[in-house]
Design an enzyme around this catalytic site. Structure first.
Site, PDB file in Angstrom:
ATOM      1  N   ASP A  42       0.812  -1.216   0.000  1.00 26.71           N
ATOM      2  CA  ASP A  42       0.000   0.000   0.000  1.00 26.71           C
ATOM      3  C   ASP A  42       0.848   1.269   0.000  1.00 26.71           C
ATOM      4  OD1 ASP A  42      -2.450  -1.134  -0.065  1.00 26.71           O
ATOM      5  OD2 ASP A  42      -2.966  -0.750   2.031  1.00 26.71           O
ATOM      6  N   LYS A  50      -3.859   3.094  -2.448  1.00 23.91           N
ATOM      7  CA  LYS A  50      -5.059   3.905  -2.653  1.00 23.91           C
ATOM      8  C   LYS A  50      -4.796   5.232  -1.977  1.00 23.91           C
ATOM      9  CE  LYS A  50      -9.120   1.942  -2.330  1.00 23.91           C
ATOM     10  NZ  LYS A  50      -9.580   1.732  -3.698  1.00 23.91           N
ATOM     11  N   MET A  62      -7.440   9.900   9.022  1.00 19.26           N
ATOM     12  CA  MET A  62      -7.967  10.455   7.761  1.00 19.26           C
ATOM     13  C   MET A  62      -8.887  11.653   8.002  1.00 19.26           C
ATOM     14  SD  MET A  62      -8.695   6.893   5.706  1.00 19.26           S
ATOM     15  CE  MET A  62      -9.192   5.907   7.106  1.00 19.26           C
TER      16      MET A  62
HETATM   17  N1  SAH Z   1      -4.416   0.577   8.829  1.00 25.14           N
HETATM   18  C1  SAH Z   1      -3.779   1.837   9.143  1.00 25.14           C
HETATM   19  C2  SAH Z   1      -4.677   3.008   8.852  1.00 25.14           C
HETATM   20  C3  SAH Z   1      -5.001   3.170   7.370  1.00 25.14           C
HETATM   21  S1  SAH Z   1      -5.961   4.573   7.035  1.00 25.14           S
HETATM   22  C4  SAH Z   1      -3.337   1.827  10.612  1.00 25.14           C
HETATM   23  O1  SAH Z   1      -3.717   0.934  11.358  1.00 25.14           O
HETATM   24  O2  SAH Z   1      -2.580   2.722  11.002  1.00 25.14           O
HETATM   25  C5  SAH Z   1      -4.735   5.762   6.634  1.00 25.14           C
HETATM   26  C6  SAH Z   1      -4.646   6.797   7.733  1.00 25.14           C
HETATM   27  O3  SAH Z   1      -3.871   6.282   8.813  1.00 25.14           O
HETATM   28  C7  SAH Z   1      -3.935   8.074   7.339  1.00 25.14           C
HETATM   29  O4  SAH Z   1      -4.791   8.945   6.638  1.00 25.14           O
HETATM   30  C8  SAH Z   1      -3.564   8.613   8.692  1.00 25.14           C
HETATM   31  O5  SAH Z   1      -4.676   9.154   9.351  1.00 25.14           O
HETATM   32  C9  SAH Z   1      -3.180   7.335   9.418  1.00 25.14           C
HETATM   33  N2  SAH Z   1      -1.740   7.056   9.344  1.00 25.14           N
HETATM   34  C10 SAH Z   1      -1.159   5.936   8.884  1.00 25.14           C
HETATM   35  N3  SAH Z   1       0.183   6.008   9.001  1.00 25.14           N
HETATM   36  C11 SAH Z   1       0.457   7.204   9.558  1.00 25.14           C
HETATM   37  C12 SAH Z   1       1.648   7.872   9.950  1.00 25.14           C
HETATM   38  N4  SAH Z   1       2.858   7.329   9.804  1.00 25.14           N
HETATM   39  N5  SAH Z   1       1.546   9.103  10.504  1.00 25.14           N
HETATM   40  C13 SAH Z   1       0.348   9.670  10.695  1.00 25.14           C
HETATM   41  N6  SAH Z   1      -0.810   9.100  10.329  1.00 25.14           N
HETATM   42  C14 SAH Z   1      -0.767   7.880   9.780  1.00 25.14           C
END
Ligand code: SAH
Length: 280
Positions: A46, A68, A182
């Site tokens: 991803d 995505k 998000m």
């Molecule tokens: N499955 C992922 C979330 C996916 S949705 C998890 O468990 O973390 C994607 C969102 O995750 C981004 O828009 C942001 O809000 C958050 N996110 C993921 N990685 C991040 C990072 N390194 N720093 C800040 N926000 C992050």
């Protein structure tokens, strides 16, 4: 199930492992994720999985991008799931690598159910979600006994791309600590709804961008000023938004800041408690 160290031996040809890669820092991978990177025949990854993590796989392992990202052309979810099925049916060990945890706002459930329908064997390998591990890198704990006994994790986008699917009134009243994924695009609307439901405009907010990565940045603001400050500082996703008193703890717990000279505040909640004097 494998013993403690031979996870890779479990990775059967013709199966898919849906693996969480954590928020970004390669040190936050699980041992199981690391073993899967070594054993996979193909990696389908991803947008939020960084190069440092992909570099842990053998150079010759093929990689396919299935990211995505809002606003940019990206593969449809159904196409990604079909591709996983197709690769598994070719007898490959398919590593589906996703940011954070695959079951937290990551469509891991949707992908896995498609595999079930197709009869493809799979495994779920949890990862550290950004809303926990990412905030820990910023020095923000999700709970502290003096601030909150509950946490709510919310996506600022629902499946239709807006925030109508959340009962913001109930959220505002139900949980002292809120962790938003998000949420950058809709932060103005979200903070207005929370304030309208009784949360103080002065409530502390932290916006943690690229959490755990070298380019991580943290914006501290308030519920009332969040939207303006995010725009003024040109904050871009990926970002986690933390709302609540837990954010105040950062002045005491910003361990990364301390490593580069910041002086930590031992009593960030101003409780006047001095645990060093307690003997029992
Ligand atoms: N499955 C992922 C979330 C996916 S949705 C998890 O468990 O973390 C994607 C969102 O995750 C981004 O828009 C942001 O809000 C958050 N996110 C993921 N990685 C991040 C990072 N390194 N720093 C800040 N926000 C992050």
């Amino acid at each position: 199930m494998s013993t403690m160290t031979d996870f890779a031996a479990d990775f059967a040809p013709g199966s898919v492992w849906l693996v969480g890669a954590g928020p970004g820092h390669a040190g936050l991978l699980t041992l199981q994720a690391h073993a899967a990177l070594q054993a996979a025949d193909i990696i389908v990854y991803d947008a939020l999985v960084g190069d440092d993590i992909l570099a842990l796989a053998p150079e010759e392992t093929p990689r396919e991008y299935a990211g995505k990202r809002g606003g940019k052309p990206s593969p449809k979810q159904a196409d990604i799931s079909l591709r996983l099925i197709q690769l598994a049916r070719q007898g490959k060990r398919v590593l589906r690598l996703k940011g954070g945890d695959p079951f937290v706002f990551g469509r891991g459930g949707e992908e896995a159910l498609t595999l079930v329908q197709a009869g493809v064997p799979f495994r779920i390998c949890p990862g550290i979600t950004a809303g926990i591990g990412g905030l820990a890198f910023a020095g923000i704990p999700l709970t502290h006994r003096d601030t909150n006994h509950a946490i709510t994790m919310i996506t600022g986008h629902d499946a239709t791309g807006n925030v109508t699917g959340v009962d913001w009134d109930a959220v505002a009243k139900g949980s002292p600590a809120l962790v938003l994924y998000m949420a950058i695009k809709h932060i103005g609307a979200i903070s207005e709804k929370l304030i309208a439901a009784g949360r103080p405009a002065s409530e502390p907010v932290a916006v943690v961008t690229n959490a755990s990565l070298p380019e991580m940045s943290v914006l501290e603001t308030s519920l009332g000023n969040a939207a303006t400050d995010i725009e003024r500082h040109n904050v871009k996703p990926p970002a986690i938004v933390a709302i609540g008193e837990i954010v105040r703890l950062r002045s005491g717990l910003d361990w990364l800041g301390a490593a580069s000279g910041k002086v930590l505040e031992p009593d960030p909640l101003s409780l006047g408690r001095d645990d060093s004097e307690q003997t029992g």
